[in-house]
Design a protein around this motif. Structure first.
Motif, PDB file in Angstrom:
ATOM      1  N   GLU A  55     102.374  32.895 104.137  1.00  0.00           N
ATOM      2  CA  GLU A  55     101.911  31.903 103.167  1.00  0.00           C
ATOM      3  C   GLU A  55     101.724  30.538 103.860  1.00  0.00           C
ATOM      4  O   GLU A  55     100.715  29.844 103.663  1.00  0.00           O
ATOM      5  CB  GLU A  55     102.948  31.795 102.037  1.00  0.00           C
ATOM      6  CG  GLU A  55     102.479  30.933 100.880  1.00  0.00           C
ATOM      7  CD  GLU A  55     103.625  30.642  99.908  1.00  0.00           C
ATOM      8  OE1 GLU A  55     103.498  29.690  99.137  1.00  0.00           O
ATOM      9  OE2 GLU A  55     104.648  31.371  99.946  1.00  0.00           O
TER      10      GLU A  55
ATOM     11  N   THR B 249     106.982  34.311 103.724  1.00  0.00           N
ATOM     12  CA  THR B 249     106.934  32.838 103.832  1.00  0.00           C
ATOM     13  C   THR B 249     106.036  32.431 105.000  1.00  0.00           C
ATOM     14  O   THR B 249     105.192  31.528 104.872  1.00  0.00           O
ATOM     15  CB  THR B 249     108.352  32.280 104.066  1.00  0.00           C
ATOM     16  OG1 THR B 249     109.230  32.820 103.075  1.00  0.00           O
ATOM     17  CG2 THR B 249     108.375  30.760 103.984  1.00  0.00           C
TER      18      THR B 249
ATOM     19  N   GLU C  73     111.213  38.704 103.386  1.00  0.00           N
ATOM     20  CA  GLU C  73     111.017  37.395 102.752  1.00  0.00           C
ATOM     21  C   GLU C  73     110.526  36.375 103.786  1.00  0.00           C
ATOM     22  O   GLU C  73     109.614  35.588 103.514  1.00  0.00           O
ATOM     23  CB  GLU C  73     112.344  36.933 102.148  1.00  0.00           C
ATOM     24  CG  GLU C  73     112.141  35.984 100.985  1.00  0.00           C
ATOM     25  CD  GLU C  73     113.463  35.752 100.244  1.00  0.00           C
ATOM     26  OE1 GLU C  73     113.837  34.572 100.112  1.00  0.00           O
ATOM     27  OE2 GLU C  73     114.114  36.740  99.838  1.00  0.00           O
ATOM     28  N   CYS C  74     111.129  36.390 104.978  1.00  0.00           N
ATOM     29  CA  CYS C  74     110.710  35.464 106.043  1.00  0.00           C
ATOM     30  C   CYS C  74     109.245  35.709 106.426  1.00  0.00           C
ATOM     31  O   CYS C  74     108.463  34.766 106.579  1.00  0.00           O
ATOM     32  CB  CYS C  74     111.579  35.640 107.280  1.00  0.00           C
ATOM     33  SG  CYS C  74     113.239  35.000 107.064  1.00  0.00           S
TER      34      CYS C  74
ATOM     35  N   HIS D 273     105.464  27.898 110.485  1.00  0.00           N
ATOM     36  CA  HIS D 273     105.351  29.330 110.186  1.00  0.00           C
ATOM     37  C   HIS D 273     105.805  30.207 111.339  1.00  0.00           C
ATOM     38  O   HIS D 273     106.363  31.281 111.143  1.00  0.00           O
ATOM     39  CB  HIS D 273     103.921  29.679 109.740  1.00  0.00           C
ATOM     40  CG  HIS D 273     102.879  29.388 110.774  1.00  0.00           C
ATOM     41  ND1 HIS D 273     102.509  30.294 111.718  1.00  0.00           N
ATOM     42  CD2 HIS D 273     102.126  28.281 110.996  1.00  0.00           C
ATOM     43  CE1 HIS D 273     101.563  29.767 112.489  1.00  0.00           C
ATOM     44  NE2 HIS D 273     101.319  28.541 112.065  1.00  0.00           N
TER      45      HIS D 273
ATOM     46  N   TRP E 126     109.495  30.881 110.990  1.00  0.00           N
ATOM     47  CA  TRP E 126     109.818  31.873 109.946  1.00  0.00           C
ATOM     48  C   TRP E 126     109.537  33.293 110.458  1.00  0.00           C
ATOM     49  O   TRP E 126     110.301  34.222 110.233  1.00  0.00           O
ATOM     50  CB  TRP E 126     108.984  31.614 108.676  1.00  0.00           C
ATOM     51  CG  TRP E 126     109.471  30.430 107.878  1.00  0.00           C
ATOM     52  CD1 TRP E 126     108.886  29.214 107.783  1.00  0.00           C
ATOM     53  CD2 TRP E 126     110.648  30.374 107.048  1.00  0.00           C
ATOM     54  NE1 TRP E 126     109.602  28.377 106.959  1.00  0.00           N
ATOM     55  CE2 TRP E 126     110.691  29.081 106.491  1.00  0.00           C
ATOM     56  CE3 TRP E 126     111.665  31.292 106.728  1.00  0.00           C
ATOM     57  CZ2 TRP E 126     111.702  28.664 105.617  1.00  0.00           C
ATOM     58  CZ3 TRP E 126     112.682  30.883 105.855  1.00  0.00           C
ATOM     59  CH2 TRP E 126     112.695  29.583 105.327  1.00  0.00           C
TER      60      TRP E 126
END
Length: 848
Positions: free
Chosen positions: A831, A828, A824-825, A803, A806
């Motif tokens: 999450e 991600t 978006e990164c 993570h 990202w």
């Protein structure tokens, strides 16, 4: 007068020739010589009768060998003829005393062959065996005396059994019988040494006589009985001490060609007794007197353990200063077996033609027994290197012989020669294609140190395709198959391939779990695979199943802790780790996780205490001194590793990378480079440990690096640098060391220096994700956005669940104005962070 002289001379020549034929057992020639004798000397036919009687008896026995002391009934006429000659020789009373004694002894042997034991014994008493000279007598006389003692023992045994079938012997009768056999054996050895000496002198002095192309002498029933019966009786009576002593006496006698097979058998039997029937406490060495009372002996047959007789002449024994004397039972057994092994190899019958079939089978069996005993002796000592060298010599016997191939493979495995072991196991599979354990062993090694994942996959498929085998075996096959896929997924540097292998792995583990729901390993690896794919709740379900099946399984407990840490229940996680450590206090991988967890939830000081504790454990586990001075004097067995435990019971983090625990193909390469470069570097500085396996030193370096990481987290660059230096002394060029140096440089604000360290680390291990992530950050700070983006995108390919990567990628994209991609990164990253364990799940070893 000169005619008389000539006659006398030819007479002596004839006598010499007769004596030679009797010494060398050339019985076929005797009748011709007897003719010449009668022609020469009228009236000396008594000697002729003796010679004819003896030669006819010996030829008869050669053609009809005695089996277990039983004679064929159709021998009567032949034996009658023999007796006629011998009685005729004695009749006139003209024979010289020596010849008369010989005639009586041969006649007694004839009575024994007929089965008339009482008569034979009467003759032995008449001659008084014990008074016969052993010094300065022709060799054949020694043979006759040795055979007479053996025959006397046989007759006594027969009469005793006839008298009391229950076999409760009077101790003195029994001792008398044994003494007969021991004397027979000693004199037999003397006779064989004597004939060999005479032969060798003849060969040296002149070309040997025609016809004496030394016939391989057979021991024959009587001499063999003399050499073997004494120890047989000792062992039957449970008197191990005397039996062992007797074995050693025979083995210490200077050997002759005729006794070689016997020696090999005896050496093997003695080795077996030393290994199976004797412990180190009851051992006495061959040069010491045997203990008078030993736990080895059956108490009902207590005689004294010392010799009961003395002979005027004893067989020669090996002497000299350089003779090796073993000091304990495994050592003596090993010595005997190595001697037997060299004999077995020398006399190997390898010919495949049908006539030699029987000999070949016997030669193979005796070699096999020797190699099995060697396996026991060397295995006890952990001497697998030496064992695999021995079994390699056995390869000439092994054509289509599964047992020896398999032993060889196992010894190579144990000696850590995995690549060769796998090749040998291939041959074992060819010889025994329906045994699932063999391909499973091969897979185990392919998954382990060799990291031949493709080959491992092939071996595992052999097992899964054995449809008619028990489900447990097929389950193991699917488990092995799943592991090969799972490791290939970790190795893959492209996301698509990773996902593909992860799916295959998951399917294989599901099959394994379905076939064998009671196997905790199947449930555990299924949980681990789900965890790697970040399916945390499902993984928790299966790891709980695994723990119900095997509550103290260390890997399951570790996985449970990591899953709890992924759900951010750090306190619960660290409690589980503590519980696991109470069972496995020396388990370094658990301890590394504990350091990370404590940093998060108990503070850095606790974490540093754990690092300190690890250093103490490391010292106590590996008292790594030089293996060559292990105290025992004898060097034959001293090729031992300093401490057995360091190879077997302590599980170690992988060589490669304390983070991923994966043995990436690249990180295997990296650790080899590391080893090679470190060896070069260490030849320059002397503090690098020179000996001992690599494992422990890698572990030690990692302990220091974990401490350094805690100090970096506390913002203490000086202390961190000191710790890194300790690791660098062990592995100056390790990518982990270079990575940590870069982090210290970052902490001090030296961004350019940090960039140099990170680039150097990646030149050694190009897929080290943490380094890629930090390098991306540093490049971003230096405003090199394009390069930062490339490095971070590569990192996401290698590990799509990191993570931090990202997150950094999002920041770089944002800085370049690409807001949508950045968002978006960030999503991600969020999450993934929500399911991210405190250390990667892949730190848990995946092994069969």
């Amino acid at each position: 007068g000169s005619a008389k002289m000539a006659a006398k001379k030819s007479g002596t020549r004839l006598e010499i020739e007769i004596e030679r034929c009797r010494n060398e057992c050339l019985w076929e020639k005797i009748p011709e010589l007897v003719k010449q004798l009668s022609a020469k000397l009228i009236g000396n036919d008594d000697l002729g009768e003796l010679l004819l009687g003896e030669s006819k008896l010996e030829l008869h026995l050669k053609e009809n060998p005695i089996k277990q002391g039983v004679t064929s009934p159709d021998a009567k006429p032949k034996l009658l003829e023999v007796k006629k000659h011998l009685i005729a020789a004695l009749d006139r009373g003209n024979l010289k005393q020596d010849f008369a004694q010989e005639t009586n002894l041969i006649l007694a042997k004839c009575y024994y062959v007929e089965g008339d034991h009482t008569r034979a014994l009467a003759l032995y008493s008449k001659v008084d065996l014990d008074k016969l000279q052993l010094v300065a007598v022709p060799a054949y006389r020694l043979r006759i005396i040795a055979e007479s003692y053996a025959t006397r023992g046989l007759c006594l045994e027969k009469l005793v059994t006839a008298a009391s079938p229950r076999n409760d012997l009077q101790p003195d009768t029994e001792q008398e019988i044994i003494t007969c056999y021991e004397k027979a054996g000693d004199i037999a050895l003397l006779y064989l040494q004597e004939t060999e000496r005479v032969l060798n002198t003849n060969i040296q002095n002149r070309s040997p006589k025609p016809g004496s192309a030394f016939q391989e002498q057979e021991l024959g029933f009587f001499l063999e009985t003399g050499l073997q019966r004494a120890h047989v009786i000792y062992f039957k009576n449970g008197n191990l001490t005397r039996g062992v002593t007797r074995f050693r006496e025979i083995l210490r006698a200077v050997e002759t060609r005729t006794t070689q097979n016997l020696r090999m058998t005896i050496a093997r039997q003695l080795a077996e007794i030393l290994l199976r029937g004797m412990c180190e406490q009851s051992y006495w060495n061959p040069l010491e007197d045997p203990p008078q009372h030993s736990l080895l002996d059956d108490l009902l047959h207590t005689g004294s353990n010392t010799k009961h007789y003395a002979l005027s002449r004893r067989p020669k024994v090996y002497t000299g200063d350089s003779i090796f004397c073993p000091q304990e039972n495994t050592e003596e057994a090993l010595l005997l077996l190595l001697i037997s092994e060299s004999m077995a190899n020398r006399d190997a019958v390898l010919s495949r033609i049908p006539e030699h079939n029987n000999d070949r089978i016997i030669s193979l069996q005796s070699a096999s027994i020797v190699y099995d005993l060697l396996t026991i002796a060397l295995g006890r000592r952990g001497q697998y290197e030496m064992l695999s060298e021995c079994l390699e010599r056995a390869m000439k016997f092994t054509f289509e012989e599964f047992h020896l191939w398999y032993q060889f493979a196992l010894s190579l495995m144990a000696a850590g020669k995995s690549a060769r072991a796998v090749r040998v196991l291939r041959e074992c599979i060819r010889l025994k294609p329906d045994d699932p354990t063999i391909p499973l062993l091969a897979t185990k090694m392919c998954i382990g140190s060799l990291h031949w994942l493709g080959e491992g996959e092939q071996f595992a498929k052999m097992v899964t395709e054995m449809s008619e085998k028990e489900p447990e075996f097929r389950a193991k096959g699917f488990l092995a198959l799943g592991l090969t896929y799972s490791l290939q997924a970790t190795d893959a540097t492209l996301r698509g391939m990773q996902e593909d292998f992860q799916k295959k792995a998951l399917r294989a583990f599901q099959r394994a779990h379905g076939l064998c729901p009671t196997d905790h390993q199947a449930a555990f690896y299924l949980a681990l695979q789900l965890a790697i794919s970040r399916q945390i709740p499902e993984a928790l379900g299966y790891v709980r199943q695994a723990l119900q099946l095997q509550g103290d399984d260390v890997n399951s407990l570790h996985l449970l802790a990591l899953l709890l840490s992924a759900q951010k229940h750090y306190h619960d996680a660290v409690n589980i780790i503590d519980m696991a450590l109470s069972e496995y206090p020396e388990h370094f991988i658990l301890l590394f996780t504990k350091v990370k967890l404590e940093t998060v939830c108990r503070g850095p000081d606790e974490a540093l205490l754990t690092c300190k504790h690890m250093l103490q454990i490391w010292k106590s586990c590996y008292k790594l001194t030089n293996p060559s001075d292990s105290g025992r004097g004898s060097s034959l067995l001293d090729r031992v590793i300093a401490d057995r435990r360091n190879l077997n019971t302590i599980s170690l983090p992988d060589f490669s990378d304390p983070e991923t625990g994966s043995v990436h193909a690249t990180s295997i390469a990296a650790s080899r480079v590391e080893q090679a470069l470190s060896e070069v570097a260490s030849s320059l500085q002397s503090s690098m440990p020179k000996q001992g396996p690599m494992h422990p030193w890698m572990t030690l370096a990692q302990i220091w690096l974990h401490a350094a990481e805690v100090y970096i987290g506390m913002g203490k660059p000086t202390e961190a640098t000191a710790c890194i230096q300790e690791a660098a002394n062990l592995f100056p060029t390790s990518h982990n060391v270079l990575f940590m140096r870069g982090q210290v440089a970052e902490l001090r604000g030296n961004i350019d220096e940090a960039k140099r360290w990170f680039e150097e680390a990646l030149s050694i291990s190009p897929t080290h994700v943490k380094t890629m992530q930090r390098l991306g950050l540093v490049l971003q700070q230096l405003g090199r956005y394009n390069l930062a983006e490339k490095v971070l995108r590569d990192a996401v390919q290698v590990n799509s669940t990191a993570h931090e990567v990202w997150n950094n990628l999002g920041e770089v994209l944002q800085a370049q104005g690409d807001d949508d991609a950045a968002t978006e990164c960030f999503l991600t990253a969020l999450e993934l962070e929500a399911s991210s364990p405190v250390v990667p799940f892949t730190i848990i070893p995946r092994i069969l």
